[in-house]
Design a protein around this motif. Structure first.
Motif, PDB file in Angstrom:
ATOM      1  N   GLU A   1     -36.861 -36.535  42.354  1.00 13.64           N
ATOM      2  CA  GLU A   1     -36.181 -37.724  42.861  1.00 13.64           C
ATOM      3  C   GLU A   1     -35.726 -38.610  41.700  1.00 13.64           C
ATOM      4  O   GLU A   1     -36.475 -38.858  40.752  1.00 13.64           O
ATOM      5  CB  GLU A   1     -37.116 -38.513  43.776  1.00 13.64           C
ATOM      6  CG  GLU A   1     -36.466 -39.755  44.377  1.00 13.64           C
ATOM      7  CD  GLU A   1     -37.423 -40.548  45.230  1.00 13.64           C
ATOM      8  OE1 GLU A   1     -36.969 -41.410  45.990  1.00 13.64           O
ATOM      9  OE2 GLU A   1     -38.643 -40.293  45.137  1.00 13.64           O
ATOM     10  N   LEU A   2     -34.482 -39.081  41.794  1.00 10.52           N
ATOM     11  CA  LEU A   2     -33.950 -40.017  40.813  1.00 10.52           C
ATOM     12  C   LEU A   2     -34.243 -41.441  41.267  1.00 10.52           C
ATOM     13  O   LEU A   2     -34.011 -41.788  42.424  1.00 10.52           O
ATOM     14  CB  LEU A   2     -32.447 -39.820  40.635  1.00 10.52           C
ATOM     15  CG  LEU A   2     -32.017 -38.551  39.898  1.00 10.52           C
ATOM     16  CD1 LEU A   2     -30.509 -38.395  39.937  1.00 10.52           C
ATOM     17  CD2 LEU A   2     -32.505 -38.564  38.462  1.00 10.52           C
ATOM     18  N   ILE A   3     -34.713 -42.267  40.339  1.00 10.28           N
ATOM     19  CA  ILE A   3     -35.115 -43.629  40.661  1.00 10.28           C
ATOM     20  C   ILE A   3     -34.357 -44.580  39.749  1.00 10.28           C
ATOM     21  O   ILE A   3     -34.613 -44.608  38.535  1.00 10.28           O
ATOM     22  CB  ILE A   3     -36.632 -43.812  40.483  1.00 10.28           C
ATOM     23  CG1 ILE A   3     -37.400 -42.793  41.333  1.00 10.28           C
ATOM     24  CG2 ILE A   3     -37.047 -45.230  40.831  1.00 10.28           C
ATOM     25  CD1 ILE A   3     -38.869 -42.755  41.049  1.00 10.28           C
ATOM     26  N   PRO A   4     -33.405 -45.353  40.287  1.00 13.18           N
ATOM     27  CA  PRO A   4     -32.721 -46.336  39.443  1.00 13.18           C
ATOM     28  C   PRO A   4     -33.604 -47.558  39.235  1.00 13.18           C
ATOM     29  O   PRO A   4     -34.154 -48.116  40.182  1.00 13.18           O
ATOM     30  CB  PRO A   4     -31.464 -46.679  40.255  1.00 13.18           C
ATOM     31  CG  PRO A   4     -31.851 -46.418  41.679  1.00 13.18           C
ATOM     32  CD  PRO A   4     -32.877 -45.309  41.656  1.00 13.18           C
ATOM     33  N   LEU A   5     -33.749 -47.966  37.992  1.00 16.14           N
ATOM     34  CA  LEU A   5     -34.557 -49.123  37.654  1.00 16.14           C
ATOM     35  C   LEU A   5     -33.695 -50.130  36.911  1.00 16.14           C
ATOM     36  O   LEU A   5     -32.982 -49.776  35.969  1.00 16.14           O
ATOM     37  CB  LEU A   5     -35.747 -48.720  36.768  1.00 16.14           C
ATOM     38  CG  LEU A   5     -36.725 -47.698  37.364  1.00 16.14           C
ATOM     39  CD1 LEU A   5     -37.764 -47.319  36.337  1.00 16.14           C
ATOM     40  CD2 LEU A   5     -37.386 -48.256  38.600  1.00 16.14           C
ATOM     41  N   ALA A   6     -33.743 -51.382  37.345  1.00 13.32           N
ATOM     42  CA  ALA A   6     -32.988 -52.435  36.664  1.00 13.32           C
ATOM     43  C   ALA A   6     -33.738 -52.826  35.401  1.00 13.32           C
ATOM     44  O   ALA A   6     -34.844 -53.340  35.454  1.00 13.32           O
ATOM     45  CB  ALA A   6     -32.822 -53.648  37.585  1.00 13.32           C
ATOM     46  N   ALA A   7     -33.112 -52.564  34.246  1.00  9.20           N
ATOM     47  CA  ALA A   7     -33.813 -52.735  32.979  1.00  9.20           C
ATOM     48  C   ALA A   7     -34.217 -54.173  32.728  1.00  9.20           C
ATOM     49  O   ALA A   7     -35.253 -54.447  32.138  1.00  9.20           O
ATOM     50  CB  ALA A   7     -32.933 -52.240  31.834  1.00  9.20           C
ATOM     51  N   ASN A   8     -33.405 -55.124  33.161  1.00 13.63           N
ATOM     52  CA  ASN A   8     -33.705 -56.522  32.880  1.00 13.63           C
ATOM     53  C   ASN A   8     -34.780 -57.090  33.793  1.00 13.63           C
ATOM     54  O   ASN A   8     -35.273 -58.187  33.571  1.00 13.63           O
ATOM     55  CB  ASN A   8     -32.440 -57.374  33.026  1.00 13.63           C
ATOM     56  CG  ASN A   8     -31.482 -57.143  31.880  1.00 13.63           C
ATOM     57  OD1 ASN A   8     -31.886 -56.687  30.827  1.00 13.63           O
ATOM     58  ND2 ASN A   8     -30.224 -57.452  32.094  1.00 13.63           N
TER      59      ASN A   8
END
Length: 838
Positions: free
Chosen positions: A370-377
């Protein structure tokens, strides 16, 4: 002047209720010279600037204030400096590194130091607080804040009303507690200097947060280190086994408020679950580390290595384990230049292991891949931060799952114990590993966190080895693809197909290559070679050898002489560069094949009647050995014959001699009506790649020859009067082929120019050849080795016009050297039958 909120500074006391607001704080300092002298991780997260990029730089201009309606632009830190007399608290917007507007709460103080007056600034992100994402501590308990019904409709304008204030604390014990907590996130200075800073701050008031106009709540930072300690300080690396690796402090967390929560629950966990017997934890750790050394890293495949690492920890150390990696580091795209980029980080769950029933909630909620987008900020915790939560409060489970970027994990976490450790190797954060224990098992403690850190550190090295192996393989593959021909050339009298197939993952790419090079006289050079070894170096050496062969083939050297020059080149490159090679030249007019071999496996020749044989040619020694002669062999090849050239990866089978593979190749590869592409596919379909670890280069050529009626050749005397004869011979032959009109006149003109040049340069011999091979190919040869040069010719010049005419009027033209002399050629397209005179 941009209008700002009214100053909210006050020194009115607040009641001691034990109720506090927990905030992630950004802390920065501006020195007396106006430069940034401190910039903590919270400031990095809120405003995007890394401390390396701002430390020692001018503060003015770093955080632009959004333009007012009149278009006036100011700097937020400049405005704070004007407002802070001697302290100020309020709300003010600032523009971050990426140009986004950040709505922030501010508390700023003037600090007098021996070097002059400096500015201490504390800030917090106001946006999530207005949306109700506020954590409150009541004594040792943490409570989620919920706005009253009707207060918020989800928009920032109508959300929770918050305000930044400054206030004193009436209870000395509570004031001391607040001072210790606040001092933990202030600049990392000596204890004496920190005391001086705190003595100046206290009279101005502590940072407080006012929510919905109620009693102000003292602000406590998320970070919570050991009592009286500095949460940013790490233990030094151990002297053995973990050089350069930082360790977790007991019960320390960078996971926001969970730092406090973990520290408080650690004591409860120790009370509820007695400590293990002396030596038990150490024995368990040593046994686990031994198993890591024997069972993890058996291959250089990322997925396999990750699964091995998870399998070692479950169920021995944890009930659930998952590995999340930064997808960009392992994908075919370029890795991010910053370990905390300003946009999104895409993480991939590459391995999961648990001791529950298959197909249960852990499998369905957390699938592999599964791909998980994470907001870096806004990552809380950051990808590279470790944290420990001995027992997860059900009220916080969903928040923890959301902060980890996996909301589906929320219903599974209550009452579980969790430790998350970053996968860091060679200074690069590769991802993180999450370990969970079920409620019926002893919760993780600080010692377990240290063990997890050691386990993950060793596993991260294996994962990084897989990453570096992938990078090297990708670079070698890119280099090899750039040096290999993409499609076979179309050459009269021969049909060619070739194919390259890499070996297994351990073998990487190798030094196999092939080529087909058009030579004068309608001939073609066919080459297959193999540089010994694998990887980037072999691919680079292969590229040098292939380029050299192409260059020397243009000189039309005999095969044995070409291999001798290639052997000399190998010695100049280095004694360790060895390669095998077969160089063959097919003449479609004379139906002959001339070959020389440098230690390579012999080619297979399948004749038109279906019989196949290994060509018995002198084997020679590999390129780079030196001191061994190469011999040229010439054999007749009737039309319809097939030549199969390959590297040993095609015919070498583990446990069998190479002769067995060659015999199998000879017995069943060719059918007369096949195309070269069909033959390649048929050969490769019979190869069992599970038994092979080497790459394969395969070249197949079907010899069709050029009919004698389509070739005309004449020797010319060394007399300029032969120019007229050359024109007549050309005109007559083209008439025989039915080529008259414009193409005949143009061909005569260009032939006369080239023959004139050849007669002036040659000493003994000039020849003219015409070939009708789907196009009109004309060659003029002489015994002078100097290649003619294309020159600019003015209208009145009597010389220098020949090649200019050929260049402008022919479709293609060129020059090349022969063993003796040179050849100049040009091509003209054949006219369609309808365009010929009737």
């Amino acid at each position: 002047m941009t209008r700002l909120p009214a100053t909210a500074a006050t020194t009115s006391p607040i009641a001691t209720t034990g109720l506090s607001a927990l905030l992630r704080l950004a802390v920065l300092c501006v020195d007396p010279d106006g430069n940034i002298s401190y910039w903590n991780r919270g400031a990095e997260e809120l405003f995007g600037h890394r401390w390396e990029g701002v430390f020692g730089q001018r503060a003015s201009g770093l955080l632009p204030h959004p333009a007012d309606p009149a278009g006036e632009r100011q700097d937020t830190l400049d405005l704070l400096d004007d407002l802070t007399r001697p302290a100020w608290a309020g709300v003010m917007a600032a523009t971050d590194r990426d140009g986004a507007v950040r709505d922030a709460l501010w508390w700023s103080y003037r600090i007098m130091e021996p070097a002059g007056r400096s500015l201490l600034v504390i800030a917090a992100n106001a946006k999530p607080l207005r949306a109700g994402a506020l954590r409150i501590a009541l004594g040792d308990r943490m409570l989620p804040y919920t706005a009253a019904d009707g207060v918020s409709d989800g928009t920032p304008e109508n959300g929770v009303r918050i305000a930044a204030r400054l206030a004193t604390v009436s209870d000395p014990a509570h004031a001391e507690h607040l001072g210790a907590r606040l001092g933990a996130v202030l600049p990392r200075v000596s204890s004496g200097r920190l005391d001086r800073i705190m003595r100046q701050i206290v009279p101005y008031g502590y940072p407080v947060l006012e929510v919905e106009g109620t009693v102000p709540l003292p602000v406590l930072p998320y970070e919570q280190g050991p009592p009286g300690g500095n949460p940013a300080v790490r233990r030094p690396a151990r002297a053995s086994g973990s050089a350069g690796r930082k360790e977790l402090l007991p019960a320390q967390s960078s996971y926001g408020a969970q730092g406090t929560y973990a520290a408080q629950n650690a004591q409860a966990a120790r009370s509820a679950h007695p400590a293990p017997a002396p030596g038990h934890t150490l024995d368990e750790q040593l046994a686990l580390l031994r198993e890591i050394g024997t069972k993890v890293g058996t291959t250089l495949d990322l997925d396999t290595t990750a699964r091995e690492l998870c399998a070692v920890t479950v169920p021995r150390f944890a009930d659930y384990a998952a590995i999340l990696i930064v997808d960009q580091l392992f994908s075919d795209t370029e890795p991010p230049k910053d370990d905390r980029p300003s946009g999104m980080i895409t993480a991939r769950r590459v391995a999961v292991a648990h001791n529950g029933p298959p197909g249960g909630p852990w499998d369905t909620s957390l699938p592999e891949g599964e791909l998980i987008p994470l907001a870096a900020n806004e990552i809380t915790p950051r990808l590279g931060d470790p944290f420990l939560i001995p027992v997860i409060d059900p009220a916080l489970a969903e928040d923890i799952a959301a902060d980890l970027g996996v909301p589906a994990l929320g219903p599974l976490l209550p009452h579980h114990s969790m430790v998350v450790v970053p996968l860091t190797a060679r200074g690069t954060v590769l991802g993180r590993m999450c370990l969970v224990r079920r409620p019926g098992r002893r919760p993780f403690d600080a010692k377990d966190a240290e063990t997890a850190g050691e386990v993950v550190a060793r596993g991260a090295v294996h994962l990084d080895n897989a990453r570096l192996h992938r990078l090297e393989s990708r670079a070698a593959a890119t280099l090899q693809r750039s040096m290999m021909p993409t499609r076979p050339p179309k050459i009269p009298g021969v049909r060619i197909a070739h194919h390259y197939r890499p070996g297994d993952r351990q073998a990487q790419v190798g030094g196999d290559w092939f080529d087909a090079i058009q030579l004068p006289g309608g001939r073609v050079a066919l080459i297959v070679g193999d540089v010994m070894g694998h990887g980037l170096l072999s691919a680079a050496v292969m590229g040098q050898f292939r380029t050299s062969v192409i260059t020397m083939a243009a000189l039309d050297l005999p095969p044995a002489q070409l291999l001798r020059h290639l052997d000399n080149l190998a010695h100049r490159l280095g004694a360790e560069h060895l390669a095998t090679c077969v160089y063959a030249v097919y003449d479609p007019i004379h139906r002959s094949l001339t070959l020389a071999n440098a230690g390579h496996i012999p080619p297979v020749l399948a004749r038109h009647d279906g019989r196949s044989e290994l060509l018995q040619i002198p084997k020679g020694a590999p390129i780079g050995v030196g001191g061994v002669p190469f011999e040229t062999v010439e054999i007749p090849v009737p039309d319809g014959s097939w030549l199969v050239l390959c590297t040993d990866g095609l015919v070498e089978v583990r446990g069998q001699g190479i002769d067995a593979g060659l015999a199998a190749l000879c017995s069943n590869v060719i059918e007369p009506d096949q195309t070269p592409e069909d033959v390649c596919e048929q050969i490769l379909s019979k190869v069992h790649y599970d038994d092979r670890g080497d790459d394969v280069a395969l070249l197949v050529a079907n010899f069709q020859g050029i009919p004698s009626d389509d070739v005309a050749e004449w020797k010319l005397d060394m007399d300029l009067s032969e120019v007229r004869r050359a024109r007549e011979l050309t005109r007559d032959q083209l008439a025989v082929w039915g080529l008259t009109g414009n193409i005949s006149e143009l061909t005569e003109l260009l032939v006369s120019e080239l023959v004139t040049n050849a007669l002036r340069a040659a000493s003994h011999e000039v020849s003219l050849r015409l070939m009708r091979v789907g196009k009109l190919l004309v060659e003029v040869s002489d015994d002078d080795h100097n290649l003619p040069q294309l020159r600019r010719a003015d209208p009145n010049d009597e010389e220098g016009r020949g090649l200019t005419l050929v260049s402008h009027l022919s479709r293609r033209w060129g020059t090349s050297r022969k063993a003796v002399g040179k050849v100049v050629w040009f091509e003209l397209p054949l006219p369609s039958p309808s365009s010929q005179p009737g």
